[in-house]
Design a protein around this motif. Sequence first.
Motif, PDB file in Angstrom:
ATOM      1  N   LYS A  38     -11.397  20.148   4.636  1.00  0.00           N
ATOM      2  CA  LYS A  38     -11.054  21.569   4.521  1.00  0.00           C
ATOM      3  C   LYS A  38     -11.926  22.403   5.448  1.00  0.00           C
ATOM      4  O   LYS A  38     -13.026  22.008   5.822  1.00  0.00           O
ATOM      5  N   GLY A  39     -11.404  23.559   5.804  1.00  0.00           N
ATOM      6  CA  GLY A  39     -12.152  24.477   6.642  1.00  0.00           C
ATOM      7  C   GLY A  39     -11.213  25.300   7.496  1.00  0.00           C
ATOM      8  O   GLY A  39      -9.988  25.203   7.374  1.00  0.00           O
ATOM      9  N   THR A  40     -11.799  26.104   8.349  1.00  0.00           N
ATOM     10  CA  THR A  40     -11.043  26.981   9.241  1.00  0.00           C
ATOM     11  C   THR A  40     -11.537  26.779  10.662  1.00  0.00           C
ATOM     12  O   THR A  40     -12.745  26.699  10.894  1.00  0.00           O
ATOM     13  N   VAL A  41     -10.598  26.694  11.588  1.00  0.00           N
ATOM     14  CA  VAL A  41     -10.934  26.574  13.001  1.00  0.00           C
ATOM     15  C   VAL A  41     -10.110  27.614  13.760  1.00  0.00           C
ATOM     16  O   VAL A  41      -8.885  27.677  13.584  1.00  0.00           O
ATOM     17  N   SER A  42     -10.765  28.414  14.551  1.00  0.00           N
ATOM     18  CA  SER A  42     -10.111  29.471  15.324  1.00  0.00           C
ATOM     19  C   SER A  42      -9.265  30.382  14.433  1.00  0.00           C
ATOM     20  O   SER A  42      -8.169  30.797  14.803  1.00  0.00           O
ATOM     21  N   GLY A  43      -9.767  30.641  13.226  1.00  0.00           N
ATOM     22  CA  GLY A  43      -9.068  31.535  12.306  1.00  0.00           C
ATOM     23  C   GLY A  43      -7.889  30.908  11.589  1.00  0.00           C
ATOM     24  O   GLY A  43      -7.147  31.603  10.895  1.00  0.00           O
ATOM     25  N   VAL A  44      -7.695  29.606  11.731  1.00  0.00           N
ATOM     26  CA  VAL A  44      -6.552  28.913  11.122  1.00  0.00           C
ATOM     27  C   VAL A  44      -7.077  27.828  10.178  1.00  0.00           C
ATOM     28  O   VAL A  44      -7.877  26.983  10.592  1.00  0.00           O
ATOM     29  N   GLU A  45      -6.614  27.871   8.926  1.00  0.00           N
ATOM     30  CA  GLU A  45      -7.023  26.866   7.942  1.00  0.00           C
ATOM     31  C   GLU A  45      -6.594  25.467   8.382  1.00  0.00           C
ATOM     32  O   GLU A  45      -5.520  25.300   8.980  1.00  0.00           O
ATOM     33  N   ILE A  46      -7.408  24.483   8.054  1.00  0.00           N
ATOM     34  CA  ILE A  46      -7.029  23.085   8.270  1.00  0.00           C
ATOM     35  C   ILE A  46      -6.213  22.659   7.060  1.00  0.00           C
ATOM     36  O   ILE A  46      -6.651  22.821   5.920  1.00  0.00           O
ATOM     37  N   GLU A  47      -5.029  22.159   7.297  1.00  0.00           N
ATOM     38  CA  GLU A  47      -4.165  21.695   6.213  1.00  0.00           C
ATOM     39  C   GLU A  47      -4.018  20.187   6.295  1.00  0.00           C
ATOM     40  O   GLU A  47      -4.241  19.590   7.344  1.00  0.00           O
ATOM     41  N   GLU A  48      -3.656  19.583   5.169  1.00  0.00           N
ATOM     42  CA  GLU A  48      -3.352  18.159   5.165  1.00  0.00           C
ATOM     43  C   GLU A  48      -1.938  17.971   5.679  1.00  0.00           C
ATOM     44  O   GLU A  48      -1.122  18.885   5.603  1.00  0.00           O
ATOM     45  N   GLN A  49      -1.644  16.773   6.191  1.00  0.00           N
ATOM     46  CA  GLN A  49      -0.279  16.525   6.625  1.00  0.00           C
ATOM     47  C   GLN A  49       0.619  16.644   5.402  1.00  0.00           C
ATOM     48  O   GLN A  49       0.241  16.281   4.306  1.00  0.00           O
ATOM     49  N   GLY A  50       1.775  17.187   5.598  1.00  0.00           N
ATOM     50  CA  GLY A  50       2.685  17.386   4.488  1.00  0.00           C
ATOM     51  C   GLY A  50       3.761  18.381   4.873  1.00  0.00           C
ATOM     52  O   GLY A  50       4.911  18.022   5.051  1.00  0.00           O
ATOM     53  N   GLU A  51       3.356  19.639   5.005  1.00  0.00           N
ATOM     54  CA  GLU A  51       4.336  20.653   5.390  1.00  0.00           C
ATOM     55  C   GLU A  51       4.851  20.351   6.791  1.00  0.00           C
ATOM     56  O   GLU A  51       4.068  20.161   7.723  1.00  0.00           O
ATOM     57  N   ILE A  52       6.168  20.301   6.929  1.00  0.00           N
ATOM     58  CA  ILE A  52       6.773  20.036   8.236  1.00  0.00           C
ATOM     59  C   ILE A  52       6.970  21.370   8.949  1.00  0.00           C
ATOM     60  O   ILE A  52       7.619  22.277   8.431  1.00  0.00           O
ATOM     61  N   HIS A  53       6.401  21.473  10.116  1.00  0.00           N
ATOM     62  CA  HIS A  53       6.557  22.665  10.951  1.00  0.00           C
ATOM     63  C   HIS A  53       7.647  22.352  11.978  1.00  0.00           C
ATOM     64  O   HIS A  53       7.488  21.446  12.790  1.00  0.00           O
ATOM     65  N   ASN A  54       8.729  23.107  11.936  1.00  0.00           N
ATOM     66  CA  ASN A  54       9.875  22.826  12.796  1.00  0.00           C
ATOM     67  C   ASN A  54       9.845  23.575  14.123  1.00  0.00           C
ATOM     68  O   ASN A  54      10.774  23.452  14.910  1.00  0.00           O
ATOM     69  N   ASP A  55       8.795  24.330  14.367  1.00  0.00           N
ATOM     70  CA  ASP A  55       8.733  25.152  15.580  1.00  0.00           C
ATOM     71  C   ASP A  55       7.593  24.743  16.501  1.00  0.00           C
ATOM     72  O   ASP A  55       7.080  25.534  17.269  1.00  0.00           O
ATOM     73  N   ILE A  56       7.220  23.468  16.460  1.00  0.00           N
ATOM     74  CA  ILE A  56       6.101  22.965  17.246  1.00  0.00           C
ATOM     75  C   ILE A  56       6.583  22.485  18.615  1.00  0.00           C
ATOM     76  O   ILE A  56       7.518  21.702  18.709  1.00  0.00           O
ATOM     77  N   ASP A  57       5.941  22.967  19.655  1.00  0.00           N
ATOM     78  CA  ASP A  57       6.237  22.505  21.008  1.00  0.00           C
ATOM     79  C   ASP A  57       5.468  21.219  21.299  1.00  0.00           C
ATOM     80  O   ASP A  57       6.020  20.261  21.812  1.00  0.00           O
ATOM     81  N   THR A  58       4.170  21.222  20.964  1.00  0.00           N
ATOM     82  CA  THR A  58       3.282  20.122  21.331  1.00  0.00           C
ATOM     83  C   THR A  58       2.430  19.695  20.142  1.00  0.00           C
ATOM     84  O   THR A  58       1.901  20.544  19.429  1.00  0.00           O
ATOM     85  N   ILE A  59       2.303  18.391  19.959  1.00  0.00           N
ATOM     86  CA  ILE A  59       1.301  17.840  19.052  1.00  0.00           C
ATOM     87  C   ILE A  59       0.232  17.228  19.936  1.00  0.00           C
ATOM     88  O   ILE A  59       0.543  16.492  20.870  1.00  0.00           O
ATOM     89  N   THR A  60      -1.018  17.532  19.659  1.00  0.00           N
ATOM     90  CA  THR A  60      -2.119  16.934  20.397  1.00  0.00           C
ATOM     91  C   THR A  60      -2.937  16.089  19.428  1.00  0.00           C
ATOM     92  O   THR A  60      -3.315  16.553  18.355  1.00  0.00           O
ATOM     93  N   LEU A  61      -3.139  14.833  19.785  1.00  0.00           N
ATOM     94  CA  LEU A  61      -3.775  13.857  18.905  1.00  0.00           C
ATOM     95  C   LEU A  61      -5.272  13.725  19.157  1.00  0.00           C
ATOM     96  O   LEU A  61      -5.703  13.526  20.290  1.00  0.00           O
ATOM     97  N   TYR A  62      -6.025  13.798  18.064  1.00  0.00           N
ATOM     98  CA  TYR A  62      -7.466  13.566  18.106  1.00  0.00           C
ATOM     99  C   TYR A  62      -7.875  12.558  17.033  1.00  0.00           C
ATOM    100  O   TYR A  62      -8.970  12.639  16.492  1.00  0.00           O
ATOM    101  N   ILE A  63      -6.978  11.623  16.721  1.00  0.00           N
ATOM    102  CA  ILE A  63      -7.307  10.522  15.803  1.00  0.00           C
ATOM    103  C   ILE A  63      -6.974   9.217  16.516  1.00  0.00           C
ATOM    104  O   ILE A  63      -6.040   9.155  17.310  1.00  0.00           O
ATOM    105  N   GLY A  64      -7.749   8.201  16.222  1.00  0.00           N
ATOM    106  CA  GLY A  64      -7.567   6.911  16.876  1.00  0.00           C
ATOM    107  C   GLY A  64      -6.287   6.216  16.460  1.00  0.00           C
ATOM    108  O   GLY A  64      -5.687   6.533  15.427  1.00  0.00           O
ATOM    109  N   PRO A  65      -5.849   5.249  17.264  1.00  0.00           N
ATOM    110  CA  PRO A  65      -4.613   4.517  16.986  1.00  0.00           C
ATOM    111  C   PRO A  65      -4.583   3.874  15.599  1.00  0.00           C
ATOM    112  O   PRO A  65      -3.534   3.803  14.981  1.00  0.00           O
ATOM    113  N   HIS A  66      -5.731   3.434  15.097  1.00  0.00           N
ATOM    114  CA  HIS A  66      -5.772   2.774  13.792  1.00  0.00           C
ATOM    115  C   HIS A  66      -5.415   3.726  12.645  1.00  0.00           C
ATOM    116  O   HIS A  66      -5.039   3.270  11.574  1.00  0.00           O
ATOM    117  N   LEU A  67      -5.494   5.026  12.857  1.00  0.00           N
ATOM    118  CA  LEU A  67      -5.129   6.009  11.834  1.00  0.00           C
ATOM    119  C   LEU A  67      -3.743   6.618  12.057  1.00  0.00           C
ATOM    120  O   LEU A  67      -3.182   7.225  11.156  1.00  0.00           O
TER     121      LEU A  67
END
Length: 119
Positions: A38-67
């Motif tokens: 939990k926390g906030t980054v750049s004024g935006v809360e960190i959420e767990e995966q779950g809610e599907i956002h249908n208006d996303i242009d880009t996903i940027t990955l910062y987790i390793g392949p094993h996750l």
Amino acid sequence: MKKTLIIGATTNPARYAYMAAQMLTSKGHTIVNVGIKKGTVSGVEIEEQGEIHNDIDTITLYIGPHLQSGYYDYILQTNPKRVVFNPGTENRELESLLEQHGIEPLRACTLVLLSTGQY
């Protein structure tokens, strides 16, 4: 501007995901932070995966392949135009899956793309 979902978002300023959130918002991009702590980054809360956002242009990955396999369905349901595989996150299995669903896999560094105006 490209609405970007950051997988692996963190409140740790030493991490590249944090730096990406900062740079994305400073350049006017809207972000969605997804992470495990939990926390906030750049004024935006960190959420767990779950809610599907249908208006996303880009996903940027910062987790390793094993996750990443735990995020496959989430990523596909989000249906972004592209997924950026930052250094260390490369995953041929996910890249192939994305291509099968018409989503561009891009091996690049979000910070470099933003810094050079290629984002």
